[in-house]
Design a protein around this motif. Structure first.
Motif, PDB file in Angstrom:
ATOM      1  N   ARG B  49      59.696   9.651 -46.825  1.00 19.87           N
ATOM      2  CA  ARG B  49      59.277  10.636 -47.819  1.00 19.87           C
ATOM      3  C   ARG B  49      58.853  11.932 -47.143  1.00 19.87           C
ATOM      4  NH1 ARG B  49      54.092  11.542 -51.216  1.00 19.87           N
ATOM      5  NH2 ARG B  49      53.077  10.556 -49.453  1.00 19.87           N
ATOM      6  N   VAL B  50      59.376  13.042 -47.641  1.00 18.57           N
ATOM      7  CA  VAL B  50      58.897  14.360 -47.220  1.00 18.57           C
ATOM      8  C   VAL B  50      58.521  15.122 -48.493  1.00 18.57           C
ATOM      9  CG1 VAL B  50      60.159  14.540 -45.052  1.00 18.57           C
ATOM     10  CG2 VAL B  50      61.284  15.198 -47.187  1.00 18.57           C
ATOM     11  N   MET B  51      57.818  16.217 -48.358  1.00 12.84           N
ATOM     12  CA  MET B  51      57.393  16.918 -49.572  1.00 12.84           C
ATOM     13  C   MET B  51      58.553  17.655 -50.218  1.00 12.84           C
ATOM     14  SD  MET B  51      54.534  15.785 -49.817  1.00 12.84           S
ATOM     15  CE  MET B  51      53.732  16.625 -51.167  1.00 12.84           C
ATOM     16  N   CYS B  52      59.508  18.112 -49.404  1.00 15.23           N
ATOM     17  CA  CYS B  52      60.599  18.932 -49.939  1.00 15.23           C
ATOM     18  C   CYS B  52      61.828  18.713 -49.068  1.00 15.23           C
ATOM     19  CB  CYS B  52      60.183  20.408 -49.887  1.00 15.23           C
ATOM     20  SG  CYS B  52      61.470  21.564 -50.427  1.00 15.23           S
ATOM     21  N   SER B  53      63.008  18.745 -49.700  1.00 13.94           N
ATOM     22  CA  SER B  53      64.221  18.599 -48.898  1.00 13.94           C
ATOM     23  C   SER B  53      64.324  19.731 -47.874  1.00 13.94           C
ATOM     24  CB  SER B  53      65.467  18.565 -49.788  1.00 13.94           C
ATOM     25  OG  SER B  53      65.503  19.688 -50.645  1.00 13.94           O
ATOM     26  N   GLY B  54      63.628  20.822 -48.144  1.00 15.09           N
ATOM     27  CA  GLY B  54      63.606  21.923 -47.184  1.00 15.09           C
ATOM     28  C   GLY B  54      62.897  21.566 -45.887  1.00 15.09           C
ATOM     29  N   ARG B  55      62.141  20.482 -45.880  1.00 14.57           N
ATOM     30  CA  ARG B  55      61.463  20.055 -44.660  1.00 14.57           C
ATOM     31  C   ARG B  55      62.426  19.342 -43.720  1.00 14.57           C
ATOM     32  NH1 ARG B  55      60.408  19.420 -40.443  1.00 14.57           N
ATOM     33  NH2 ARG B  55      58.668  18.418 -39.366  1.00 14.57           N
ATOM     34  N   VAL B  56      63.529  18.866 -44.246  1.00  6.49           N
ATOM     35  CA  VAL B  56      64.406  18.015 -43.447  1.00  6.49           C
ATOM     36  C   VAL B  56      65.214  18.866 -42.467  1.00  6.49           C
ATOM     37  CG1 VAL B  56      66.164  16.236 -43.483  1.00  6.49           C
ATOM     38  CG2 VAL B  56      64.531  16.404 -45.360  1.00  6.49           C
ATOM     39  N   ASN B  57      64.864  18.757 -41.238  1.00  8.31           N
ATOM     40  CA  ASN B  57      65.571  19.442 -40.176  1.00  8.31           C
ATOM     41  C   ASN B  57      66.916  18.729 -39.990  1.00  8.31           C
ATOM     42  OD1 ASN B  57      66.459  20.421 -37.698  1.00  8.31           O
ATOM     43  ND2 ASN B  57      64.356  20.658 -36.939  1.00  8.31           N
ATOM     44  N   PRO B  58      68.026  19.442 -39.984  1.00 10.33           N
ATOM     45  CA  PRO B  58      69.306  18.765 -39.796  1.00 10.33           C
ATOM     46  C   PRO B  58      69.352  17.940 -38.513  1.00 10.33           C
ATOM     47  CG  PRO B  58      69.675  20.990 -40.550  1.00 10.33           C
ATOM     48  CD  PRO B  58      68.207  20.876 -40.294  1.00 10.33           C
ATOM     49  N   LEU B  59      68.474  18.280 -37.575  1.00  6.73           N
ATOM     50  CA  LEU B  59      68.447  17.469 -36.358  1.00  6.73           C
ATOM     51  C   LEU B  59      67.868  16.081 -36.627  1.00  6.73           C
ATOM     52  CD1 LEU B  59      67.431  20.043 -33.596  1.00  6.73           C
ATOM     53  CD2 LEU B  59      69.696  19.452 -34.444  1.00  6.73           C
ATOM     54  N   PHE B  60      67.121  15.923 -37.720  1.00  5.14           N
ATOM     55  CA  PHE B  60      66.690  14.572 -38.126  1.00  5.14           C
ATOM     56  C   PHE B  60      67.920  13.698 -38.372  1.00  5.14           C
ATOM     57  CE2 PHE B  60      62.519  16.061 -40.410  1.00  5.14           C
ATOM     58  CZ  PHE B  60      61.902  16.216 -39.177  1.00  5.14           C
ATOM     59  N   VAL B  61      68.909  14.307 -38.974  1.00  3.75           N
ATOM     60  CA  VAL B  61      70.130  13.569 -39.318  1.00  3.75           C
ATOM     61  C   VAL B  61      70.806  13.091 -38.046  1.00  3.75           C
ATOM     62  CG1 VAL B  61      72.380  13.727 -40.421  1.00  3.75           C
ATOM     63  CG2 VAL B  61      70.409  14.928 -41.415  1.00  3.75           C
ATOM     64  N   MET B  62      70.918  14.044 -37.116  1.00  3.16           N
ATOM     65  CA  MET B  62      71.518  13.697 -35.830  1.00  3.16           C
ATOM     66  C   MET B  62      70.717  12.589 -35.163  1.00  3.16           C
ATOM     67  SD  MET B  62      71.258  15.934 -32.443  1.00  3.16           S
ATOM     68  CE  MET B  62      69.573  15.374 -32.205  1.00  3.16           C
TER      69      MET B  62
END
Lengths: 679, 152, 331
Positions: B49-62
């Motif tokens: 869970r994050v507060m906003c999808s804007g928090r998700v750094n694309p490097l998290f995906v990597m």
């Protein structure tokens, strides 16, 4: 107190809600075996008092410094458990929850699958909890004063409500008088009460209220700060009339050499005024204003031997040396009630507005109908742009004739992609019905037709009124006219009756364009000052379309009236009262809590690129100059009172210098590791 | 490499592990609603869970893919509904670029999905999960740059 | 017909004027290297050093890097850093780095004096080394029509430009600097276009083939970080890829960590890379780093009609959005 993590893990059965599909004992045993876990327990209802007591006792007795609760969604009980932590003297932000009910036991049937997923979720929460940090919940004091921008009916109502509640109000209006568009209206739909009769008492009230500081002919120039503490700078433009001395007698206006030679904005340019003027007789304040551009003395430097207004003014109020004044004050909240513009009908050239004298806008028609209007309330055929012939001695004045037929066209500039306005202006259907009624009322035997796309009579008493107007003989034709042209001395409206699919050319004397409401052309001034957002229709954007319709994204700033979207008077007043009460909440409590999970900048790692400053939807980040061992550099700094804790800055930062508390990279990456590994 | 994957895809019992990042206000609430409505869906997706999808750094995906996640899902509010006004718009740009890039490197596009799920779309959440799981199953286990687990 | 453009005497004269100014502390230009046909950066602080300045088609370095990548050792108490202007020589491609650095607020336009070099192409040192494996130098390179003339160790040889020109120059759309205070030669008209042919081939292939291609490249990487260190856009004081907390990737050199490194590096340049090609030039392992940057560059141009480093007033790509941005992959 916060050395090595000592984690307490609590698995909730939630009766059978979780325990039915998740083997809570297995999850507990699993958790107990993970590093740093000091204790792992399960209990039937963790949210119950005995459940919470398990946690508080363990914190005290086992010295726990992290708590993981695996139960329902944190959206349900995060606050409950945070309070439990706080009650035991542990910072509430040392809590992490694992959602094993809504997102596990309730959505999976297979017990072993659900149990193994629950273990993963618990492990993930434990891994994050190790990295959690204590956060401070901060409060800021609120200045018990409000700024209202705009003194139309919405601004007036907001100001009165807040002032009546005992708070100081600064009401700032751009034009020389309060009242706004409503003051221009004759009657109001659907009850037909006289607009002036219901508005002027309120105008007088804002003028006299001990708690209201009224600044007309003034403009907000600068606003800085945040909820509770806004610093405001207002420019009071010079009227060249000493407000304290002016008695509003009007001798100056009569004496003015330009008297009757300048078109009056209040009458939509159809009436005349002088260079020194009162917009309309009931204006508040009833003080005269000199129009700087039009005054001969101020624009040309010479007005005969000496300015006549100054000569005529007995109290000596006219003073050409008065300068603009800058006023500064502090407020806790701000309500924007800056209103709307009327759609510019020349943008629909097919209707011939500005070409044919008797194609008028609805607001012009409103002035024609009004007893205080340029024709004294008589609806007459217009001869625009022609200078009135001077009356010769003894010559009888031929009164202008009244139109025998009037045609209204609805949705001019609304619901029209060709002019970029897709929205419905919400008031045109009803004011057209009202004006049609007034025309019937004032001109016996007049033929009144209305071209419409749909009639939207949605409000209280609206449909009844629309029915009444039709019964009075107003002819509604469903069709969107394509063109208006002149044939002889008649105007011809070309349209198709879409109910019968008949093309028609409708002859008429006068056409009234039911122009819509548009966002103000000067809206950017406020947007830039307050960092407001706009919705696609360019009106100001509310924080949530359903649940926060008077709030903006910025705490302490609210919207009232037509600056947010087109509204009729009752809706504008209702929203104004809503905005007033919303603005009073922080003022009444005297303090506001600010978000704790805000962003924080590691200044040593910040390269000052400003990406986060651009990204932040709340303008909470700014670049400040710092001295780092002698090197002068700009780095980002977060205003915690403005930060809402979304974390968009953190994901946009290349150096990882800005991080969101409780959602730092150091806290999320361990979760990814736990969940990513597929065993 | 290709053979390994062929083998894995043939094994029908491959259960992909998928890491999802959900915004607190829409998608996480939507997933909660699926639960409250007792809508059943595959258990492959595990949520952060994050507060906003804007928090998700694309490097998290990597990073998730590197840890061994077979797929990643990021879900936020529908455009225009972001609790923080614009977070999902920033997210959209970042993910569009990252996804296209990963695809260019040979990471199957099925491994990285995004969705807009509102707080009222419990049933859409189920559909999203099913589609994502199906997609990842079709490309098999993540084997491109999965981190070698070191045990010393 | 393309000719040698820069008049060295004029260059020195202007440089002398610039470095003599009270408000200028440093001029960054090019001087002859010590080996082969290499040129190297020159850091001129005194008028006396101006004589060594030169510009030839061997001046491949993007000097913009030195405006942002420098150490900041603690200064004596009570003193602050020298804020006088820095002058820098830039080719068309390099000038875009300056613009992008300004977009990212690295410094203000007034802080730099830009000596613009209209450029008709530089050599690719790797190709030249292959062509002249024996050359000791220091040698000279000149542009003469469609050829480069190489002279070193008493020998002179003429090579068709197409054989040794840098790849980036064959698709250069900005041969004349986009920003400058002084242009050292007449403007060069655009002579090439960019069709992204170099990456189109791989784009069309299947996932397995793509990965096979990159796996081979990434497994070569020795993680020297040269590509990052030379990049004019990579100037964070602490690179996230070096961090131990949080640790985004391990230091170990294996296919997994190397891939993570290259993904992170390339993503961090999305919407920022200005295609100077320095990263690939310095790579000791011949990893086609620019192909990754160019994939992002192409997407950014196609999806957002955005071209980094062309306008100092532009906002950073990933700090802005349009409501209508593409989202075809979002469920």
């Amino acid at each position: 107190m916060n050395g090595r993590p000592r984690i307490g893990v609590y698995i909730c059965h939630c009766g059978v809600n979780i325990a039915h599909t998740v083997d809570v004992q297995e999850v507990t045993d699993f958790a107990a075996g993970l590093p740093d876990v000091a204790v792992a327990r399960n209990y039937s209802y963790m949210c119950s008092d005995p459940g919470q007591a398990l946690i508080t006792e363990d914190i005290k007795e086992l010295g726990l410094n992290r708590v993981v609760v695996a139960s329902c969604s944190p959206r349900m009980h995060e606050l409950t458990f945070r309070k439990a932590l706080a009650g035991a003297g542990l910072n509430p932000y040392y809590l992490e929850m694992a959602n094993i009910r809504e997102q596990c036991s309730w959505v999976h049937e297979d017990r072993s699958i659900a149990t193994s997923k629950a273990k993963k979720l618990v492990a993930s929460a434990i891994s994050k909890s190790r990295m959690l940090e204590a956060l401070e919940v901060k409060e800021v004091d609120v200045e018990p004063a409000a700024l209202i921008i705009g003194a139309g009916i919405s601004g007036i109502q907001t100001a009165l409500d807040i002032a009546d509640a005992g708070f100081k109000v600064y009401l700032v209006e751009k034009s020389p008088t309060v009242g706004g568009h409503m003051a221009q209206l004759d009657k109001t739909f659907p009850t037909l009460d006289c607009s002036a009769c219901i508005l002027t008492p309120k105008m007088v009230d804002v003028g006299n209220h001990p708690n209201i500081e009224l600044y007309t002919y003034s403009q907000v120039e600068e606003i800085s700060g945040y909820v509770g503490n806004f610093d405001v700078k207002v420019r009071r433009k010079s009227r060249y009339v000493d407000m304290a001395k002016c008695t509003g007698c009007g001798d100056c206006a009569e004496a003015c050499r330009m008297a009757g030679r300048i078109s009056n904005e209040f009458d939509e340019g159809m009436g005349m005024r002088g260079a020194i003027y009162l917009p309309f007789p009931q204006a508040v304040p009833a003080k005269y204003t000199i129009d700087k551009e039009k005054c001969l003395f101020l624009s040309k430097g010479k007005c005969g031997e000496s300015p006549k207004c100054a000569e005529a003014c007995q109290p000596g109020a006219v003073n050409f040396d008065i300068e603009d004044e800058i006023i500064e004050f502090k407020v806790g909240t701000i309500v924007v009630a800056s209103g709307f513009d009327v759609f510019d009908a020349t943008l629909k050239p097919e209707y011939g507005y500005g070409v044919y004298d008797n194609v008028v806008t609805a607001l012009e028609f409103e002035r024609l109908v009004s007893a205080s209007g340029p024709t004294g309330g008589k609806i007459t055929m217009l001869e625009r742009g022609k200078k009135k012939k001077k009356k010769k001695e003894g010559e009888e004045e031929v009164p202008p004739r009244m139109p025998e037929s009037i045609t209204f066209i609805q949705c001019v500039g609304s619901r029209d992609k060709s002019v970029g306005n897709e929205y419905c202006s919400r008031v045109c259907c009803m004011y057209t019905a009202k004006q049609a009624h007034l025309a019937k009322d004032k001109i016996p035997g007049v033929d009144v037709s209305v071209f419409y796309m749909d009639v939207r009579a949605f409000g209280k008493g609206f449909e009844e009124f629309y029915d009444r107007v039709r019964r009075e003989g107003v002819n509604y034709i469903r069709g969107n006219p394509s063109e208006i042209f002149k044939r002889g001395d008649k105007l011809v409206v070309k349209a198709e009756d879409t109910l019968t699919a008949t093309p028609l050319e409708h002859e008429t004397d006068m056409v009234v364009l039911a122009v819509g409401l548009t966002p103000r052309s000067d809206r950017r001034e406020i947007i830039d000052m307050l960092k407001l957002s706009q919705s696609p229709d360019l009106f100001y954007l509310e924080a949530h379309p359903k649940l926060r319709p008077v709030d903006t994204a910025t705490d302490g700033i609210y919207l009232a009236g037509c600056c947010q979207a087109p509204k009729d008077i009752p809706d504008a007043v209702a929203q104004a009262k809503g905005a007033a009460s919303a603005a009073m909440i922080p003022m009444a409590s005297g303090k506001v809590k600010v978000e704790a999970q805000t962003s924080i900048v590691n200044e040593a790692a910040c390269r000052g690129c400003g990406f986060c400053v651009e990204i932040c939807p709340f303008s909470a980040i700014e670049l400040v100059e710092v001295n780092q061992m002698g090197w002068m550099r700009e780095v980002a700094r977060v205003n915690e009172a403005l930060c809402k804790g979304c974390g968009a800055c953190a994901a946009g930062c290349l150096s990882g210098a800005i991080q969101q508390r409780s959602f730092k990279d150091t806290q999320i990456l361990p979760q990814i590791i736990v969940l990513g590994v597929n065993e | 490499m290709t053979e390994d994957k062929a083998k894995a895809t043939v094994t029908t019992d491959f259960e992909p592990n998928i890491v999802a990042f959900l915004c607190n206000w829409c998608s996480y609430a939507g997933a909660d609603l699926a639960g409250t409505s007792r809508i059943q869906y595959p258990a492959n997706v595990k949520v952060i869970r994050v507060m906003c999808s804007g928090r998700v750094n694309p490097l998290f995906v990597m990073n998730a893919l590197q840890q061994g996640a077979d797929g990643v899902l990021v879900s936020g509010c529908h455009p225009g509904d972001c609790h923080y006004m614009h977070g999902n718009y920033y997210a959209r740009r970042r993910f569009t670029l990252m996804r296209d890039f990963l695809e260019y490197l040979g990471v199957e596009p099925e491994r990285f999905r995004a969705s807009w799920v509102s707080a009222s779309e419990g049933s859409k959440w189920k559909e999203v999960i099913e589609e994502v799981v199906e997609g990842v199953k079709s490309v098999g286990p993540m084997d491109q740059f999965k981190r070698r687990q070191l045990n010393w | 017909m393309v000719e040698q453009l820069i008049d060295t005497d004029k260059l020195k004269k202007i440089a002398e004027e610039v470095i003599s100014r009270e408000d200028v502390r440093l001029l960054i230009g090019y001087r002859k290297g010590t080996f082969g046909f290499r040129m190297r950066p020159a850091f001129v602080e005194e008028v006396s050093e101006v004589g060594e300045l030169e510009f030839t088609p061997a001046c491949v370095n993007n000097l913009a890097t030195y405006l942002t990548n420098y150490e900041r050792p603690p200064l004596p108490r009570g003193t602050t850093n020298d804020t006088r202007k820095v002058a820098v020589m830039v080719k068309g491609c390099d000038s875009r780095a300056l613009l992008q650095q300004m977009v990212e607020l690295a410094y203000k336009r007034d802080d730099v004096i830009i000596l613009g070099i209209p450029c008709n192409g530089v050599i690719d040192p790797a190709k030249v080394d292959k062509r002249f494996p024996e050359a000791k130098g220091p040698g000279d390179v000149k542009r003469e029509g469609d050829n480069f003339t190489f002279s070193a160790d008493g020998k002179t040889e003429t090579v068709p430009a197409a054989e040794v020109i840098a790849d980036k120059c064959t698709r250069c759309r900005y041969p004349t600097p986009l920003v400058y205070d002084e242009l050292l030669a007449p403007e060069v008209e655009r002579f090439a276009d960019d069709t992204y042919e170099d990456i189109a081939g791989l784009e069309k292939r299947g996932s397995d083939e793509k990965w096979a291609y990159w796996e081979e490249k990434f497994s070569r990487c020795v993680r020297c970080y040269g590509c990052r260190n030379v990049c004019p856009m990579c100037y964070c004081d602490e690179c996230v890829l070096d961090r131990l907390s949080p640790q985004w990737m391990r230091r170990s050199v294996d296919i997994s960590e190397n891939t993570a490194y290259h993904i992170s590096r390339a993503y961090h340049l999305a919407g920022r890379c200005i295609q100077c090609g320095e990263c690939q030039r310095v790579c000791p392992m011949d990893i086609p780093i620019m192909e990754m940057n160019r994939k992002f560059y192409k997407d950014v141009a196609e999806f957002y009609e955005y071209e980094p480093g062309t306008d100092a007033e532009e906002k950073p790509l990933l700090s802005i959005f349009s409501v209508d941005d593409k989202e075809d992959f979002i469920l």
